[in-house]
Motif scaffolding. Sequence first.
Motif, mmCIF file in Angstrom:
data_model
loop_
_atom_site.group_PDB
_atom_site.id
_atom_site.type_symbol
_atom_site.label_atom_id
_atom_site.label_comp_id
_atom_site.label_asym_id
_atom_site.label_seq_id
_atom_site.Cartn_x
_atom_site.Cartn_y
_atom_site.Cartn_z
ATOM 1 N N THR A 65 0.840 -1.199 0.000
ATOM 2 C CA THR A 65 0.000 0.000 0.000
ATOM 3 C C THR A 65 0.877 1.252 0.000
ATOM 4 O O THR A 65 1.983 1.251 0.546
ATOM 5 C CB THR A 65 -0.930 0.043 1.221
ATOM 6 N N VAL A 66 0.351 2.303 -0.637
ATOM 7 C CA VAL A 66 1.022 3.595 -0.688
ATOM 8 C C VAL A 66 -0.030 4.670 -0.444
ATOM 9 O O VAL A 66 -1.080 4.654 -1.093
ATOM 10 C CB VAL A 66 1.690 3.845 -2.057
ATOM 11 N N PRO A 67 0.200 5.601 0.473
ATOM 12 C CA PRO A 67 -0.756 6.690 0.663
ATOM 13 C C PRO A 67 -0.933 7.488 -0.624
ATOM 14 O O PRO A 67 0.054 7.947 -1.208
ATOM 15 C CB PRO A 67 -0.116 7.550 1.762
ATOM 16 N N ILE A 68 -2.159 7.639 -1.080
ATOM 17 C CA ILE A 68 -2.414 8.340 -2.338
ATOM 18 C C ILE A 68 -1.927 9.780 -2.265
ATOM 19 O O ILE A 68 -1.431 10.331 -3.254
ATOM 20 C CB ILE A 68 -3.916 8.278 -2.680
ATOM 21 N N GLU A 69 -2.022 10.404 -1.113
ATOM 22 C CA GLU A 69 -1.616 11.801 -0.985
ATOM 23 C C GLU A 69 -0.111 11.995 -1.174
ATOM 24 O O GLU A 69 0.350 13.122 -1.373
ATOM 25 C CB GLU A 69 -2.033 12.342 0.383
ATOM 26 N N ASP A 70 0.664 10.893 -1.123
ATOM 27 C CA ASP A 70 2.109 10.996 -1.298
ATOM 28 C C ASP A 70 2.546 10.851 -2.752
ATOM 29 O O ASP A 70 3.732 10.934 -3.059
ATOM 30 C CB ASP A 70 2.823 9.909 -0.484
ATOM 31 N N VAL A 71 1.590 10.626 -3.658
ATOM 32 C CA VAL A 71 1.913 10.298 -5.047
ATOM 33 C C VAL A 71 1.721 11.518 -5.948
ATOM 34 O O VAL A 71 0.770 12.278 -5.789
ATOM 35 C CB VAL A 71 1.033 9.127 -5.550
ATOM 36 N N GLY A 72 2.640 11.690 -6.903
ATOM 37 C CA GLY A 72 2.513 12.768 -7.875
ATOM 38 C C GLY A 72 2.311 12.261 -9.282
ATOM 39 O O GLY A 72 1.566 12.840 -10.066
ATOM 40 N N VAL A 73 2.986 11.148 -9.603
ATOM 41 C CA VAL A 73 2.929 10.578 -10.946
ATOM 42 C C VAL A 73 2.854 9.062 -10.842
ATOM 43 O O VAL A 73 3.551 8.455 -10.021
ATOM 44 C CB VAL A 73 4.170 10.965 -11.789
ATOM 45 N N VAL A 74 2.009 8.441 -11.681
ATOM 46 C CA VAL A 74 1.910 6.982 -11.763
ATOM 47 C C VAL A 74 2.177 6.573 -13.211
ATOM 48 O O VAL A 74 1.561 7.106 -14.134
ATOM 49 C CB VAL A 74 0.519 6.474 -11.326
ATOM 50 N N VAL A 75 3.097 5.645 -13.409
ATOM 51 C CA VAL A 75 3.420 5.143 -14.741
ATOM 52 C C VAL A 75 2.982 3.678 -14.829
ATOM 53 O O VAL A 75 3.458 2.831 -14.071
ATOM 54 C CB VAL A 75 4.930 5.248 -15.041
ATOM 55 N N LEU A 76 2.063 3.383 -15.754
ATOM 56 C CA LEU A 76 1.551 2.035 -15.961
ATOM 57 C C LEU A 76 2.165 1.472 -17.233
ATOM 58 O O LEU A 76 1.767 1.836 -18.334
ATOM 59 C CB LEU A 76 0.022 2.057 -16.074
ATOM 60 N N GLU A 77 3.142 0.587 -17.088
ATOM 61 C CA GLU A 77 3.849 0.094 -18.265
ATOM 62 C C GLU A 77 3.355 -1.270 -18.739
ATOM 63 O O GLU A 77 3.138 -1.490 -19.930
ATOM 64 C CB GLU A 77 5.347 0.003 -17.986
ATOM 65 N N ASN A 78 3.181 -2.198 -17.815
ATOM 66 C CA ASN A 78 2.822 -3.557 -18.212
ATOM 67 C C ASN A 78 1.409 -3.619 -18.778
ATOM 68 O O ASN A 78 0.487 -2.979 -18.267
ATOM 69 C CB ASN A 78 2.944 -4.500 -17.002
ATOM 70 N N GLN A 79 1.243 -4.404 -19.850
ATOM 71 C CA GLN A 79 -0.058 -4.505 -20.520
ATOM 72 C C GLN A 79 -1.057 -5.323 -19.720
ATOM 73 O O GLN A 79 -2.244 -5.361 -20.044
ATOM 74 C CB GLN A 79 0.123 -5.123 -21.907
ATOM 75 N N GLN A 80 -0.608 -5.991 -18.663
ATOM 76 C CA GLN A 80 -1.493 -6.825 -17.860
ATOM 77 C C GLN A 80 -1.814 -6.188 -16.504
ATOM 78 O O GLN A 80 -2.139 -6.880 -15.553
ATOM 79 C CB GLN A 80 -0.871 -8.209 -17.658
ATOM 80 N N ILE A 81 -1.734 -4.888 -16.452
ATOM 81 C CA ILE A 81 -2.123 -4.175 -15.237
ATOM 82 C C ILE A 81 -3.622 -3.904 -15.282
ATOM 83 O O ILE A 81 -4.154 -3.452 -16.297
ATOM 84 C CB ILE A 81 -1.357 -2.841 -15.110
ATOM 85 N N THR A 82 -4.284 -4.172 -14.187
ATOM 86 C CA THR A 82 -5.710 -3.857 -14.038
ATOM 87 C C THR A 82 -5.839 -2.809 -12.950
ATOM 88 O O THR A 82 -5.265 -2.943 -11.870
ATOM 89 C CB THR A 82 -6.525 -5.107 -13.652
ATOM 90 N N ILE A 83 -6.611 -1.755 -13.244
ATOM 91 C CA ILE A 83 -6.777 -0.671 -12.278
ATOM 92 C C ILE A 83 -8.264 -0.362 -12.126
ATOM 93 O O ILE A 83 -8.998 -0.317 -13.119
ATOM 94 C CB ILE A 83 -5.983 0.588 -12.723
ATOM 95 N N THR A 84 -8.721 -0.188 -10.901
ATOM 96 C CA THR A 84 -10.140 0.029 -10.662
ATOM 97 C C THR A 84 -10.527 1.478 -10.929
ATOM 98 O O THR A 84 -9.697 2.392 -10.816
ATOM 99 C CB THR A 84 -10.513 -0.327 -9.214
ATOM 100 N N ASN A 85 -11.780 1.662 -11.263
ATOM 101 C CA ASN A 85 -12.283 3.014 -11.503
ATOM 102 C C ASN A 85 -12.249 3.836 -10.222
ATOM 103 O O ASN A 85 -12.030 5.046 -10.255
ATOM 104 C CB ASN A 85 -13.711 2.960 -12.053
ATOM 105 N N GLY A 86 -12.457 3.175 -9.096
ATOM 106 C CA GLY A 86 -12.393 3.884 -7.816
ATOM 107 C C GLY A 86 -11.032 4.498 -7.582
ATOM 108 O O GLY A 86 -10.914 5.634 -7.101
#
Length: 316
Positions: free
Chosen positions: A52-73
Amino acid sequence: MSKNWSNRYFRLLHNFFNMIKRTLFFGNPAYLSTKNEQLVVTFSDGSLEPRTVPIEDVGVVVLENQQITITNGLLAKLSDKKIAVISCNQQHLPCGLLLPIHGHSEQTERARHQLNASLPLKKYLWQQTVTAKIQNQAFLLEEKGISVQKLKHLAKTVQSGDIGNNEAQAAAYYWQHIFPLPVFNRAQKGIPPNNLLNYGYAILRAVVARALVSSGLLPSVGIWHRNKYNAYCLADDIMEPYRPFVDLVVSHIVETEDNYGELNTSLKKELLTIPALDVTMEGQKSPLLVAVSRTTSSLFECYLGTSRKIIYPEYG
């Protein structure tokens, strides 16, 4: 060649492990979701425990792998926190950018000031931008022990709207000298290290676009760039003086790595330090990610009429 320039690279990395906002890179299959304002990473093969990572600590997210699934939430929460989400194609290169629709509470009012900016103001802002870019290019080359009298002269003689095309003249000299290679031309599909530059500039562009939206500005309405097919004209304008910081990282890779023809995980990891680089702005140091926000805020003040100067970082 001066050995001092490489020391600056490590000094600029001061904030990498203790930066205000983190850059998260996902290169393996994973399921990304959210719980209790945390970004939850679950690995598809079960080889590792969920993280887990606190969302408030994040500035940029890089999604490289084609098999990543991310929720709408999770996407909704990332957008709400004005976090830039970069998606990559099958060649592992950035191809998409998710930004929030509403980046500022005064979005409409701020956009109106931007759209009403006069041509003389835009020309003056572009003059400042080109001057800052050439100055930073000169400082980088000078630190490498390369003569920069030509660049310093070009920086001092930029006219309103850069009608003398000083930017292009400076670029021709700059790209001939920055890398210890017999022949190098800057081109999107050119020989390495163009591949490194393309990746680094894509990260920088996302950081700038994120800051523009957070400042209530429209990334598609540029100061000088005006290609009707480009949704990030203003980002391409504002990132110009920041490009030498990407060039610094790429130059370090070229001079320390034997093989940089293909972008491997190690090289990407180094390029992903760009948002954390420690830069100097008005005598104070801050992470590049924070500095860009100060730049876009100062740009709005120029549109508003309360200032005439865009605040850019100084490499020297």
